[in-house]
Structures are given as structure tokens and as C-alpha cells.
Design a protein around this motif. Structure first.
Motif, PDB file in Angstrom:
ATOM      1  N   LEU A   1      41.423  56.681  38.730  1.00 54.53           N
ATOM      2  CA  LEU A   1      40.403  55.676  38.879  1.00 54.53           C
ATOM      3  C   LEU A   1      41.568  54.619  38.737  1.00 54.53           C
ATOM      4  N   LEU A   2      42.023  54.984  37.234  1.00 52.66           N
ATOM      5  CA  LEU A   2      42.980  54.139  35.892  1.00 52.66           C
ATOM      6  C   LEU A   2      44.203  53.916  36.892  1.00 52.66           C
ATOM      7  N   LEU A   3      44.823  55.348  37.461  1.00 51.22           N
ATOM      8  CA  LEU A   3      45.830  54.847  38.222  1.00 51.22           C
ATOM      9  C   LEU A   3      45.983  53.642  38.893  1.00 51.22           C
ATOM     10  N   LEU A   4      44.919  53.651  39.798  1.00 52.25           N
ATOM     11  CA  LEU A   4      44.968  52.714  41.208  1.00 52.25           C
ATOM     12  C   LEU A   4      44.827  51.348  40.820  1.00 52.25           C
ATOM     13  N   ALA A   5      44.503  51.273  39.704  1.00 55.38           N
ATOM     14  CA  ALA A   5      43.954  49.666  38.695  1.00 55.38           C
ATOM     15  C   ALA A   5      45.212  49.498  38.465  1.00 55.38           C
ATOM     16  N   ALA A   6      45.716  50.173  37.239  1.00 51.88           N
ATOM     17  CA  ALA A   6      47.364  49.811  37.680  1.00 51.88           C
ATOM     18  C   ALA A   6      48.294  49.669  38.642  1.00 51.88           C
ATOM     19  N   ALA A   7      48.118  50.215  39.131  1.00 48.37           N
ATOM     20  CA  ALA A   7      49.238  50.009  40.766  1.00 48.37           C
ATOM     21  C   ALA A   7      48.468  48.652  41.296  1.00 48.37           C
ATOM     22  N   ALA A   8      47.434  48.654  41.448  1.00 45.19           N
ATOM     23  CA  ALA A   8      47.192  46.512  41.396  1.00 45.19           C
ATOM     24  C   ALA A   8      47.617  46.127  41.204  1.00 45.19           C
ATOM     25  N   ARG A   9      48.163  46.134  39.956  1.00 51.54           N
ATOM     26  CA  ARG A   9      48.594  45.128  38.813  1.00 51.54           C
ATOM     27  C   ARG A   9      50.266  44.251  39.327  1.00 51.54           C
ATOM     28  N   LEU A  10      50.559  45.581  39.888  1.00 55.05           N
ATOM     29  CA  LEU A  10      52.069  45.934  40.145  1.00 55.05           C
ATOM     30  C   LEU A  10      52.401  44.160  40.316  1.00 55.05           C
ATOM     31  N   PRO A  11      51.760  43.889  41.523  1.00 58.02           N
ATOM     32  CA  PRO A  11      53.365  42.321  42.395  1.00 58.02           C
ATOM     33  C   PRO A  11      52.114  41.870  41.015  1.00 58.02           C
TER      34      PRO A  11
ATOM     35  N   MET B   1      47.727  37.996  46.414  1.00 62.82           N
ATOM     36  CA  MET B   1      46.628  37.260  46.824  1.00 62.82           C
ATOM     37  C   MET B   1      44.976  38.809  46.511  1.00 62.82           C
ATOM     38  N   LEU B   2      45.317  39.761  47.911  1.00 57.06           N
ATOM     39  CA  LEU B   2      44.434  40.612  47.453  1.00 57.06           C
ATOM     40  C   LEU B   2      44.472  42.195  47.209  1.00 57.06           C
ATOM     41  N   SER B   3      45.224  41.720  46.166  1.00 52.92           N
ATOM     42  CA  SER B   3      46.102  42.801  45.077  1.00 52.92           C
ATOM     43  C   SER B   3      45.100  42.503  43.774  1.00 52.92           C
ATOM     44  N   ASN B   4      45.050  41.082  43.600  1.00 52.73           N
ATOM     45  CA  ASN B   4      44.587  40.515  42.240  1.00 52.73           C
ATOM     46  C   ASN B   4      42.709  40.949  42.577  1.00 52.73           C
ATOM     47  N   VAL B   5      42.325  40.533  44.091  1.00 53.62           N
ATOM     48  CA  VAL B   5      40.829  40.728  44.214  1.00 53.62           C
ATOM     49  C   VAL B   5      40.472  42.570  43.821  1.00 53.62           C
ATOM     50  N   VAL B   6      41.460  43.420  44.511  1.00 55.33           N
ATOM     51  CA  VAL B   6      41.325  45.047  44.106  1.00 55.33           C
ATOM     52  C   VAL B   6      41.885  45.518  42.475  1.00 55.33           C
ATOM     53  N   ALA B   7      41.811  44.867  42.369  1.00 59.46           N
ATOM     54  CA  ALA B   7      42.639  45.037  40.964  1.00 59.46           C
ATOM     55  C   ALA B   7      41.491  44.191  39.977  1.00 59.46           C
ATOM     56  N   VAL B   8      40.525  43.553  40.632  1.00 65.70           N
ATOM     57  CA  VAL B   8      39.474  42.852  40.277  1.00 65.70           C
ATOM     58  C   VAL B   8      38.548  44.142  39.814  1.00 65.70           C
TER      59      VAL B   8
ATOM     60  N   LEU C   1      53.644  41.984  37.850  1.00 64.68           N
ATOM     61  CA  LEU C   1      54.538  42.489  36.818  1.00 64.68           C
ATOM     62  C   LEU C   1      55.730  41.040  36.614  1.00 64.68           C
ATOM     63  N   LYS C   2      55.496  40.645  37.619  1.00 65.64           N
ATOM     64  CA  LYS C   2      57.419  39.236  37.734  1.00 65.64           C
ATOM     65  C   LYS C   2      56.991  38.245  36.716  1.00 65.64           C
ATOM     66  N   ILE C   3      55.484  38.622  37.041  1.00 62.83           N
ATOM     67  CA  ILE C   3      54.994  36.900  36.605  1.00 62.83           C
ATOM     68  C   ILE C   3      54.315  36.870  35.710  1.00 62.83           C
ATOM     69  N   SER C   4      54.195  38.313  34.569  1.00 63.14           N
ATOM     70  CA  SER C   4      52.356  38.229  33.500  1.00 63.14           C
ATOM     71  C   SER C   4      52.956  38.674  32.729  1.00 63.14           C
ATOM     72  N   ALA C   5      53.738  38.732  31.740  1.00 65.96           N
ATOM     73  CA  ALA C   5      53.852  39.097  30.578  1.00 65.96           C
ATOM     74  C   ALA C   5      52.641  40.581  29.825  1.00 65.96           C
ATOM     75  N   PRO C   6      51.339  39.546  29.985  1.00 66.17           N
ATOM     76  CA  PRO C   6      50.428  40.762  29.666  1.00 66.17           C
ATOM     77  C   PRO C   6      49.960  41.436  30.620  1.00 66.17           C
ATOM     78  N   ALA C   7      50.095  41.224  32.324  1.00 67.01           N
ATOM     79  CA  ALA C   7      49.784  42.393  33.366  1.00 67.01           C
ATOM     80  C   ALA C   7      51.092  43.581  33.148  1.00 67.01           C
ATOM     81  N   ARG C   8      52.081  43.269  32.818  1.00 70.68           N
ATOM     82  CA  ARG C   8      52.953  44.578  32.644  1.00 70.68           C
ATOM     83  C   ARG C   8      52.658  45.277  30.927  1.00 70.68           C
ATOM     84  N   TRP C   9      52.054  44.319  30.040  1.00 69.86           N
ATOM     85  CA  TRP C   9      51.556  45.572  28.913  1.00 69.86           C
ATOM     86  C   TRP C   9      50.399  45.985  28.994  1.00 69.86           C
TER      87      TRP C   9
END
Length: 181
Positions: A33-43, A1-8, A45-53
Motif C-alpha cells: 500500500l505504501l509502495l503504491l502511495a509512493a508510486a502515485a507521487r512519481l509524476p 492530475m489523476l496520479s495526484n488524486v490517487v496519491a491523495v 518528482l520532476k517539479i517538487s523537492a518535497p515529493a522527492r523526499w
């Protein structure tokens, strides 16, 4: 949840940070900054193909920015976000349950066919928005000043999104009243 808030938060503040950082830092450092945004999406990755892309695309943009030390790859991130959302919403149109209906079902509702058809139409409208918004983000990245790009991707696009949310809410209230849903 926190990673989603950080990513957004990173995604929303990203255009402003790039605009403020440009001229103060080399693009290869702003790529962090972009690397941090990508890292925040890592959790996700298991459930979302769009997140992986989107993470894969963000890493490609980071690599291009670091290698070339140009700002353009970093300015393409909002285009990538719109493509990922278009992909997710658009792919759902090939399934029996659209993206909007999937989100609505999270609140535990069961919907009559007329409501499902409405939600499919709303999903199509959002697909149109992502096409338009992605095209505008691409156009401003390629041909506008950094200030115009930042203004569009960091403010105008969110205002347009809010107008679409608000307009759809009003249409939905009318729809519910007319169809007793």
C-alpha cells in the motif's frame, strides 16, 4: 492530475487500510500500500523537492517493513507526510513568497504587502500544525494501540485540519474586510 488524486486518496485511506489489514496480512504485504502511495507521487518528482523526499522516505519505510515484517515502519508514514509538508512550508518562509502566497497566486492575483504578510503568518500557522500533527502521529505510532493510531491519523487529524482551514477562512474574511483587500 489523476496520479495526484490517487496519491491523495491513498494517503487519506492509508491509516484505515493499515488498521483493517493488520492481523489479516503480514506487514511486509501491507507495505505494498505504501509502495503504491509512493508510486502515485512519481509524476511530481520532476517539479517538487518535497515529493522527492517523501517518496524516498516512503521507500525507506517500505524497505524496513519488508525486511523486519513489523507494522511500525508503516505507521510512521503519516509522520513522514507531516515532515515533508513542514519542510515545504517551512522552506518557503526563507523565500520572499511563502507557500500560502504561492498557492494564492495560482488564481492569478497580485497582493499588497499587508496581504503577503498575512499569508506568511498563515504559512507559519500551518508549520505549527504540521509539527503538532506529526508529533501526535509519532506518539500514537509508538505508544498507542493500532486502533488509536488509525483513529487519530485517519480521522482526528483530518478533522483538525478542517477546523484549521475553516478557522483561517473566517479570519481571512475578517482580514479582507478590515484591510480592504
Amino acid at each position: 492530475m489523476l496520479s495526484n488524486v490517487v496519491a491523495v486518496a491513498l494517503t487519506v485511506l492509508y491509516p484505515l487500510a493499515i488498521w483493517l489489514g493488520h492481523g489479516r496480512f503480514e506487514p511486509r504485504w501491507l507495505a505494498l500500500l505504501l509502495l503504491l502511495a509512493a508510486a502515485a507521487r512519481l509524476p511530481a518528482l520532476k517539479i517538487s523537492a518535497p515529493a522527492r523526499w517523501s517518496v524516498a522516505g516512503a521507500l525507506v519505510l517500505v524497505g524496513c517493513a519488508v525486511w523486519s515484517n513489523l507494522l511500525l515502519p508503516l505507521k510512521l508514514y503519516p509522520v513522514l507526510v507531516n515532515l515533508a509538508l513542514l519542510g515545504a512550508f517551512g522552506a518557503s518562509l526563507a523565500t520572499p513568497v511563502s507557500a500560502i502566497e504561492r498557492m494564492a497566486r495560482l488564481s492569478g492575483g497580485d497582493f499588497p504587502p499587508v496581504a503577503s504578510a498575512y499569508m506568511r503568518t498563515v504559512t507559519q500557522v500551518w508549520c505549527g500544525f504540521f509539527v503538532f500533527n506529526g508529533a501526535m502521529a509519532l506518539g500514537t505510532a509508538l505508544w498507542a494501540s493500532d486502533a488509536v493510531w488509525s483513529l487519530y491519523t485517519g480521522l482526528v487529524s483530518y478533522i483538525l485540519m478542517g477546523v484549521l482551514f475553516g478557522g483561517e477562512f473566517l479570519v481571512r474574511m475578517r482580514f479582507k474586510r478590515l484591510h480592504h483587500v
